[in-house]
Structure formats: C-alpha cells, structure tokens
Design a protein around this motif. Structure first.
Motif, short mmCIF file in Angstrom:
data_model
loop_
_atom_site.label_atom_id
_atom_site.label_comp_id
_atom_site.label_asym_id
_atom_site.label_seq_id
_atom_site.Cartn_x
_atom_site.Cartn_y
_atom_site.Cartn_z
N MET A 1 0.82 -1.19 0.00
CA MET A 1 0.00 0.00 0.00
C MET A 1 0.87 1.26 0.00
O MET A 1 0.58 2.20 -0.72
CB MET A 1 -0.92 -0.02 1.23
N ARG A 2 1.94 1.25 0.79
CA ARG A 2 2.80 2.43 0.93
C ARG A 2 3.37 2.87 -0.42
O ARG A 2 3.30 4.05 -0.77
CB ARG A 2 3.91 2.07 1.91
N GLU A 3 3.96 1.93 -1.15
CA GLU A 3 4.55 2.25 -2.44
C GLU A 3 3.50 2.70 -3.45
O GLU A 3 3.77 3.57 -4.28
CB GLU A 3 5.36 1.07 -3.00
N ASP B 1 -1.60 16.40 -6.39
CA ASP B 1 -2.85 17.08 -6.08
C ASP B 1 -3.97 16.10 -5.67
O ASP B 1 -5.05 16.53 -5.28
CB ASP B 1 -3.30 17.91 -7.29
N LEU B 2 -3.70 14.81 -5.74
CA LEU B 2 -4.71 13.82 -5.37
C LEU B 2 -5.04 13.92 -3.88
O LEU B 2 -4.15 14.06 -3.04
CB LEU B 2 -4.22 12.40 -5.66
N SER B 3 -6.31 13.82 -3.56
CA SER B 3 -6.72 13.82 -2.16
C SER B 3 -6.65 12.41 -1.59
O SER B 3 -6.59 11.42 -2.34
CB SER B 3 -8.16 14.34 -2.04
N SER B 4 -6.67 12.31 -0.27
CA SER B 4 -6.67 11.00 0.39
C SER B 4 -7.88 10.18 -0.06
O SER B 4 -7.79 8.97 -0.26
CB SER B 4 -6.72 11.16 1.90
N LYS B 5 -8.99 10.87 -0.22
CA LYS B 5 -10.23 10.21 -0.64
C LYS B 5 -10.08 9.62 -2.06
O LYS B 5 -10.49 8.49 -2.31
CB LYS B 5 -11.38 11.22 -0.59
N GLU B 6 -9.48 10.40 -2.97
CA GLU B 6 -9.28 9.92 -4.34
C GLU B 6 -8.33 8.72 -4.37
O GLU B 6 -8.57 7.75 -5.08
CB GLU B 6 -8.73 11.05 -5.22
N ASP C 1 -8.89 1.16 -3.39
CA ASP C 1 -9.95 0.40 -2.73
C ASP C 1 -9.60 0.10 -1.26
O ASP C 1 -9.65 -1.05 -0.82
CB ASP C 1 -10.24 -0.90 -3.50
N ILE C 2 -9.22 1.16 -0.55
CA ILE C 2 -8.95 1.07 0.89
C ILE C 2 -9.58 2.28 1.58
O ILE C 2 -9.88 3.27 0.92
CB ILE C 2 -7.43 1.00 1.19
N PRO C 3 -9.80 2.23 2.88
CA PRO C 3 -10.44 3.35 3.59
C PRO C 3 -9.61 4.64 3.52
O PRO C 3 -8.39 4.61 3.64
CB PRO C 3 -10.55 2.86 5.04
N ALA C 4 -10.30 5.77 3.36
CA ALA C 4 -9.64 7.08 3.23
C ALA C 4 -8.85 7.43 4.49
O ALA C 4 -7.77 8.02 4.40
CB ALA C 4 -10.67 8.16 2.93
N ASN C 5 -9.37 7.07 5.68
CA ASN C 5 -8.65 7.40 6.91
C ASN C 5 -7.32 6.65 6.99
O ASN C 5 -6.34 7.15 7.53
CB ASN C 5 -9.49 7.16 8.15
N LYS C 6 -7.27 5.44 6.44
CA LYS C 6 -6.03 4.66 6.41
C LYS C 6 -5.01 5.33 5.48
O LYS C 6 -3.82 5.39 5.80
CB LYS C 6 -6.34 3.23 5.95
N VAL C 7 -5.48 5.83 4.34
CA VAL C 7 -4.60 6.53 3.40
C VAL C 7 -4.06 7.80 4.05
O VAL C 7 -2.86 8.09 3.99
CB VAL C 7 -5.35 6.88 2.08
N ASN D 1 0.39 10.93 6.36
CA ASN D 1 0.94 11.67 7.50
C ASN D 1 2.23 11.04 8.00
O ASN D 1 3.21 11.73 8.30
CB ASN D 1 -0.08 11.77 8.64
N LYS D 2 2.25 9.71 8.08
CA LYS D 2 3.44 8.99 8.53
C LYS D 2 4.59 9.19 7.55
O LYS D 2 5.73 9.42 7.95
CB LYS D 2 3.12 7.49 8.69
#
Length: 161
Positions: free
Chosen positions: A1-3, A14-19, A25-31, A36-37
């Motif tokens: 997921m990280r890569e 310019d992509l948002s976490s939601k996009e 296909d993973i939760p936006a809060n996880k992204v 942030n990390k």
C-alpha cells in the motif's frame, strides 16, 4: 500500500486521500494516516508543481555543470556537495558515476549571471578540479511529462530527397 500511495502522489501530488483511497480500494482514513506517517518520516519531502516556464514571461537560464572534485579525507564528496548546495542559485546537486563527480543544476536570469556564478563562486571552491557548463536550451520532457512545443513546427512535413 505504501509504495502504491507514493507512486500515485509522485504522478499527481494534487490527489486527495479520498481519491487515492478510491483508486486503491482502501479506507480514506487509512490513506490519510499513511500519508501523514510518510511526511513525518520525511519520505515525502515536498509536494511539487511542474511549470512550463517557456509559456510565461519569466526569463530563466538553466545550466547543468559537470564538476570534477578531489574528495576530502574522511568526508568524501559530502563536504563539497554541502558547500555547493548552500548557494541560492543551486537547484540540485547529484553525486554521479562516470567522467565527473557531481552534477549541479543552477538557475539565473541571464547566461552571464550563470557564467559569473560558475567562475566566481563554484570554480573557486578548493577541492573542485574542473567544471564544464551546459546551458539548457529547451525542455521537451520533464519528470515524465512531455511539454507541448510549437504546434506549427510539429505539423511540418518531413522533407526527403
């Protein structure tokens, strides 16, 4: 997921976490937590905008300088690279393999300004043996993006004997 997140952001910062979440296909809060990390770990150093300065009124002269260096004992090339990258004119410094040691990208308002920087500031640094300056004349592709040039030139027919 990280890569995967890093690759998406590298191609479009310019992509948002939601996009990104939708694309992977993973939760936006996880992204958002992962981004942030990555920022805290300084893996994501800065977000960048690619500009075609040739389409503006701003005059910029870019030069790439090949630099041969005598490495300093116990410090190698790091000490001289640090001295070079502290100059405001310097945009990038790379350690290279091959015929020269460092590649330095600088910007100035005129060719004379760039030449004076090389002669008066860069070449005078003690461990530097020699420099070769290459002025950039035109950008065709940068960071994977093809710059659209003069459309009329592109439409010309090839003349053959």
């Amino acid at each position: 997921m990280r890569e995967e997140i890093l690759e998406l952001l590298e191609n479009d910062s310019d992509l948002s976490s939601k996009e990104i979440a939708t694309m992977l296909d993973i939760p936006a809060n996880k992204v958002k937590m992962e981004i942030n990390k990555l920022e805290e770990e300084n893996v994501i150093v800065k977000y960048h905008t690619l500009i075609d300065w040739d389409k503006t009124d701003k005059e910029i002269v870019t030069a790439f300088i090949d630099v041969k260096v005598t490495p300093e004992r116990d410090l190698g090339f790091d000490a001289v690279a640090k001295r070079i990258y502290k100059f405001s004119e310097v945009k990038s410094v790379y350690l290279m393999s091959g015929g020269y040691d460092l590649s330095v990208k600088i910007e100035g308002r005129t060719m004379k300004e760039v030449a004076l920087f090389v002669a008066e500031k860069l070449a005078t640094i003690e461990p530097i043996e020699s420099t070769t300056t290459h002025f950039m004349l035109k950008t065709y592709k940068k960071d994977g993006i093809i710059f659209k040039g003069d459309q009329k030139a592109a439409e010309r027919l090839v003349v053959s004997p």
